[in-house]
Design a protein around this motif. Structure first.
Motif: not given
Length: 410
Positions: A10-11, A18-21, A146-152, A158-162
């Motif tokens: 999430f972070l 935030l960067v994309l916005v 923004e939406l695509v960037g948020l999903a990606l 999640l992958l990096l966090a795991r």
């Protein structure tokens, strides 16, 4: 680990978003500023080149009045052009140029009225509709990006966090397995030690040897406490590895059994231990979980209370239930909770060196930490606070079992 993984993902997604916005806002601000600047340049050129009034860029309309009073309009100019109050402003000795935004027939225009040195007055209007449509398309593209960037970013986060948490999770799993294996290995010799200590204590009692008898009693107590610690470690290690059994457990009955079993120990210290339902008949307070784990919760809280009240003190265990939850309360009239250790009350081996001299609770070992782990594994909460007048109050709240909950209190 799952909670930490989700939080890290999430972070990460939030930071990327935030960067994309910020980048999107900067792009839009730059585009809007350039469009406005381009409109101002078109208007300036239009009022200066009034002699070529028939050749104007798209979106620009021009009106002109020569010194001899003749007026001309560019092809396709709106019917409201010119705006007479601006013309009057530049011809009545006012400023030589007036600029502002107007809205006519649902369309916004940038209007520029200028008086030339030869007495010619020109007024140009720029609608900027093409730029507005382009801005709309740009906003749509930015939002989609923004939406695509948020999903990606969420997926990548999640992958990096795991991957980042995997070594820590593996280490903790190995640690839990080690503690569980060590606890299992220790239980057998500890059981034998306790049994032999009890046999020795009985033999010395028959021989009526006061000194050795007292030592053997202490040995039995130490063996039991060591067995309790090993049991706590084993339960803590297996708590996250194996889900708790969801079987109906009457918490009031568990509390009564715990109080009955610990009553001799409390009486030996001169502590009055009162359990739920001693005075009135009360119904069950049923929760879903593992009876053995919940019994350990009650045992730990009662043992903690009995161990911290002075001789002649009082410990009360009560259970209340309503339509949604079951509440276990363990209260005492001891010295209360040391404020220095209160924030870390349910941490393992919480300790306040300065509390020993004041009689307040100074250390809690693994017991209260295990209480929190078991309660949270059952979907509940546990808190500790000072009593209204003196002593401490420990409160465990667990979800009531559907179909068993009813408004009762002891």
């Amino acid at each position: 680990m799952r909670s930490a993984t989700r939080r890290l993902a999430f972070l990460t997604a939030g930071a990327v978003t935030l960067v994309l916005v910020v980048v999107g806002c900067l792009v839009l601000a730059t585009v809007l500023r350039e469009q406005r600047g381009e409109g101002d340049r078109l208007l300036a050129r239009a009022v200066q080149d009034v002699d070529d009034i028939g050749d104007q860029p798209a979106g620009v309309a021009v009106w002109q009045r020569r010194p001899d009073g003749t007026e001309r309009r560019s092809a396709g100019a709106p019917s409201w052009l010119p705006l007479r109050r601006d013309v009057a402003a530049v011809t009545a000795g006012g400023p030589a140029r007036v600029e502002h935004d107007v809205r006519r027939a649902g369309t916004s225009y940038r209007l520029r009225t200028e008086r030339r040195s030869d007495g010619t007055v020109a007024q140009a209007a720029w609608s900027g509709e093409a730029q507005t449509r382009e801005t709309g398309r740009l906003v749509t593209a930015v939002v989609l990006a923004e939406l695509v960037g948020l999903a990606l970013s969420a997926g990548i986060g999640l992958l990096l966090a795991r991957r980042a948490i995997a070594p820590l999770a593996l280490s903790m799993a190995r640690q839990r397995r080690f503690v569980a294996d060590a606890s299992h290995e220790l239980r057998t010799p500890l059981t034998l030690l306790t049994t032999r200590a009890q046999l020795l204590e009985r033999a010395l009692r028959r021989l009526e040897a006061p000194g050795p008898h007292a030592q053997s009693e202490a040995l039995v107590g130490d063996a039991r406490r060591l067995g309790d610690v090993v049991s706590d470690l084993l339960l803590s290690a297996t708590l996250t590895e194996h889900p708790q059994r969801n079987e109906p457990v009457d918490l009031r009955l568990v509390a009564r059994q715990s109080v009955a079993d610990q009553a001799p120990h409390a009486a030996g210290r001169g502590v009055t231990l009162r359990g739920p339902g001693d005075d009135v008949a009360t119904g069950p307070a049923v929760v879903l979980g593992a009876a053995s784990a919940l019994r350990r919760v009650v045992d730990a809280l009662v043992d903690n209370a009995v161990g911290h009240v002075p001789d002649g003190g009082r410990v009360t265990v009560s259970v209340r239930s309503d339509a949604s939850s079951v509440l276990l309360l363990v209260t005492d009239d001891g010295p209360g909770i040391d404020p220095a250790v209160a924030p870390r009350l349910f941490e393992r081996f919480a300790h306040s060196p300065g509390a020993a001299g004041h009689g307040a609770r100074a250390g809690f070992g693994i017991g209260l930490a295990l209480v929190r782990e078991v309660v949270e594994a059952h979907g509940g909460t546990v808190t500790g606070r000072d009593g209204a007048e003196r002593g401490a109050v420990f409160e465990v709240r667990l979800p009531a079992s559907p179909g068993h909950a009813r408004p009762r209190a002891d």
